[in-house]
Every structure is written in C-alpha cells, then in structure tokens.
Write an enzyme that holds these catalytic residues in place. Sequence first.
Site, PDB file in Angstrom:
ATOM      1  N   GLY A   1     -12.021  21.161 -15.261  1.00  0.00           N
ATOM      2  CA  GLY A   1     -10.619  20.798 -15.086  1.00  0.00           C
ATOM      3  C   GLY A   1     -10.327  19.504 -15.814  1.00  0.00           C
ATOM      4  N   ASP A   2      -9.311  18.798 -15.348  1.00  0.00           N
ATOM      5  CA  ASP A   2      -8.904  17.556 -16.010  1.00  0.00           C
ATOM      6  C   ASP A   2      -9.739  16.353 -15.579  1.00  0.00           C
ATOM      7  OD1 ASP A   2      -7.831  17.768 -13.407  1.00  0.00           O
ATOM      8  OD2 ASP A   2      -6.143  16.452 -13.895  1.00  0.00           O
TER       9      ASP A   2
ATOM     10  N   THR B   1      -3.969  14.758 -10.022  1.00  0.00           N
ATOM     11  CA  THR B   1      -4.645  15.698  -9.130  1.00  0.00           C
ATOM     12  C   THR B   1      -3.874  17.022  -9.187  1.00  0.00           C
ATOM     13  OG1 THR B   1      -3.356  15.152  -7.161  1.00  0.00           O
ATOM     14  CG2 THR B   1      -5.332  13.848  -7.549  1.00  0.00           C
TER      15      THR B   1
ATOM     16  N   ARG C   1     -16.001  26.406 -15.702  1.00  0.00           N
ATOM     17  CA  ARG C   1     -14.654  25.859 -15.904  1.00  0.00           C
ATOM     18  C   ARG C   1     -14.648  24.344 -15.686  1.00  0.00           C
ATOM     19  NH1 ARG C   1     -11.047  22.810 -12.316  1.00  0.00           N
ATOM     20  NH2 ARG C   1      -8.941  23.134 -13.075  1.00  0.00           N
TER      21      ARG C   1
ATOM     22  N   THR D   1      -8.533  16.500  -6.558  1.00  0.00           N
ATOM     23  CA  THR D   1      -9.560  15.622  -7.095  1.00  0.00           C
ATOM     24  C   THR D   1      -9.481  14.406  -6.204  1.00  0.00           C
ATOM     25  OG1 THR D   1      -8.870  16.317  -9.288  1.00  0.00           O
ATOM     26  CG2 THR D   1     -10.175  14.324  -9.183  1.00  0.00           C
TER      27      THR D   1
ATOM     28  N   GLY E   1      -5.326  20.866 -12.969  1.00  0.00           N
ATOM     29  CA  GLY E   1      -5.850  20.109 -14.094  1.00  0.00           C
ATOM     30  C   GLY E   1      -5.530  20.711 -15.446  1.00  0.00           C
TER      31      GLY E   1
HETATM   32  N1  GLY Z   1      -7.393  18.374 -10.790  1.00  0.00           N
HETATM   33  C1  GLY Z   1      -8.605  18.971 -10.416  1.00  0.00           C
HETATM   34  C2  GLY Z   1      -8.947  20.168 -11.171  1.00  0.00           C
HETATM   35  O1  GLY Z   1      -8.073  20.808 -11.750  1.00  0.00           O
HETATM   36  O2  GLY Z   1     -10.122  20.527 -11.199  1.00  0.00           O
END
Ligand code: GLY
Length: 305
Positions: free
Chosen positions: A195-196, A216, A193, A165, A219
């Site tokens: 992510g975080d 990063t 999907r 990220t 996630g």
């Molecule tokens: N940390 C980025 C993701 O998992 O999408």
Amino acid sequence: MILLTNETGGPGIEITVNQLKSGAYGIDAMVEGINKVEADPTIRSVGFGGWPNILGEMEFDGAVMDGNTREVGAVGALKHTYHSAQVARAVMQKLNHVMVTGDGADRLAAEIGLPKVKTLLENSGEVWEQKLREVLSEEEFEKFPNIPLAPLNSTITDPEKVRDTTVFLSKDADQGIHAATSTSGWGWKYPGRLGDSPIAGGGYYADSRFGAAACTHTGEMAIRCSTSRSIVMALQMGKTLDDAVKFAVEEVDGLKGGFIAGLVIHAIDVSGNHKVVSYNLDEPGKYWLWKPSMSAPELRESEMV
Ligand code: GLY
C-alpha cells in the site's frame, strides 16, 4: 514541538510525547510509540492485531522519513516480525537503499536482533478461514490456495474495512520534522500487495523546511496522487496548510477509474499548524494531537471533505 498521529496511535502516544519532551530524535520517539501500537492486538489494522492477506499470511509495511536529510527507510511484506517501523529505520540507517521487501526485510529484521515471532493472531486466523468458507464453494475451498485469487480481491475484505495504518508526524526539539508509518495493510489483500505506507511521497513525506503529511485508509489512491509529497510541495510553493491539503484532496477527487474509496490525510507545517481531513468516508476519522501547550494529548475529530 508537535506530535500528530491517527487514532490507532493511541497506545504509543504517551511514550512518544515523553521522548519528544526529553529531547529525543523524532524518529526514535515515534518508532518507540509505534512499537507499542504494533504489539497491541486490539489495533486491527497494524502489527499483531492486523488481518492477514488472502493466503492467511501476515505481511507488514512501514517507513520512516527524516525531514532534515530527506532520507527514507521503508519495508514491505515483512512476515516474521510486526515491528516494521523499526526495520524501516534500519533500512534508512544501515543500508544504501530506501526500500527492502519480503525475505530481505525479514533478514534485516533478524540482523538487528528482532526475533522471528508468530505474527498471525489466533482470532485473525479464525476470521480469515470463516470468510473464505463464506465466499468459496466446497470444491474451491478444498483446492485453496491452488485457485485463481484475483477474483477474490473485490469479494473479501476486513470486517471493519479499516484499511488503516498508524501514522506519526512530529517536530522534535531540534526542529526536525519527521514521519513514520506501520500497517498490516488491507485484510485479505493479494499476496505481495504494497500500500502507501512504505511509499515515500504517497503514504508519507517530511521536509523540515516546510512540513509533513501522511495518509491512512485507501493507500492505492495516495500512491496514484503522490498525496503526501503533493502537500509538502504545495507548502514549499507558498500555499497555506489549509490550501495545500485542499489541493491534495482535489487531486484525489479528480481520479478517474480504478479503485476509489476513502482516504484520511494528516498534515503539519513548520509553524506548528495541523490539519486532518477524511475524504469520501461515512464518518470522520479521529486523530491524536500533542503540543507543549497541552496538559495531555487530545483525541480530536477530523474534518469531513
Ligand atoms: N493505508 C494503508 C494501506 O493502504 O495499506
């Protein structure tokens, strides 16, 4: 003042620092910087340079959090513009919501004047097809995408396995501690999907009274442990920054089952301390740090934990 970004923040650090120096609101300064990261095709995990999902479509996530008000804006699975941090700021400033995904996120992007652009880089499309050909039989390739996609989830991933990220954390001239994120997420991810990066508390959290954190890499782990919120809450409970990050790492380390891989944690506190750790990775992550006492932003190596 302080600015902490992960390594992919490089293309945006100068403009963000200049804006912070001139007294800009931290979120505006960071979104300006992230705009540059998102437009840079050499950054393979964010914006135009990122990898597509398993269907060969780009899906971008991003967020901003204002640590003064604890307002949040986030977008997920944005398809027609890669400026996800900018659209996330619009969610925070223009809507009574905190997260908008899919068609709604693209609609809001258009409403704030972002044109619909080609978001799949030619090279990313070529590598995407090549990877599919490597793992699918000829018959499966002919039928694609009308085949079960779930079995491919563990088979194909991005060449660099970056799962990265761009994360920016700053304290601005008005003492506001804020966070901003943007990503194209995992390459070859299952469609839809998230992510975080758009999940407040997981991929980012900011509270001007205590500090901020952002993650990063994998996630899913940061979401499962509410890693960023855990760090800021530990600061609120009186832990030092070192101990707050250690606590969050122990929580991640205690995960049982599910997909386990690496995680990089970035954190700052209200006193201007910072900490970046790489968990369960072969190499330390790099990060950018700027403070007014520095003549230029510095690229440093994280601690391995
Ligand atoms: N940390 C980025 C993701 O998992 O999408």
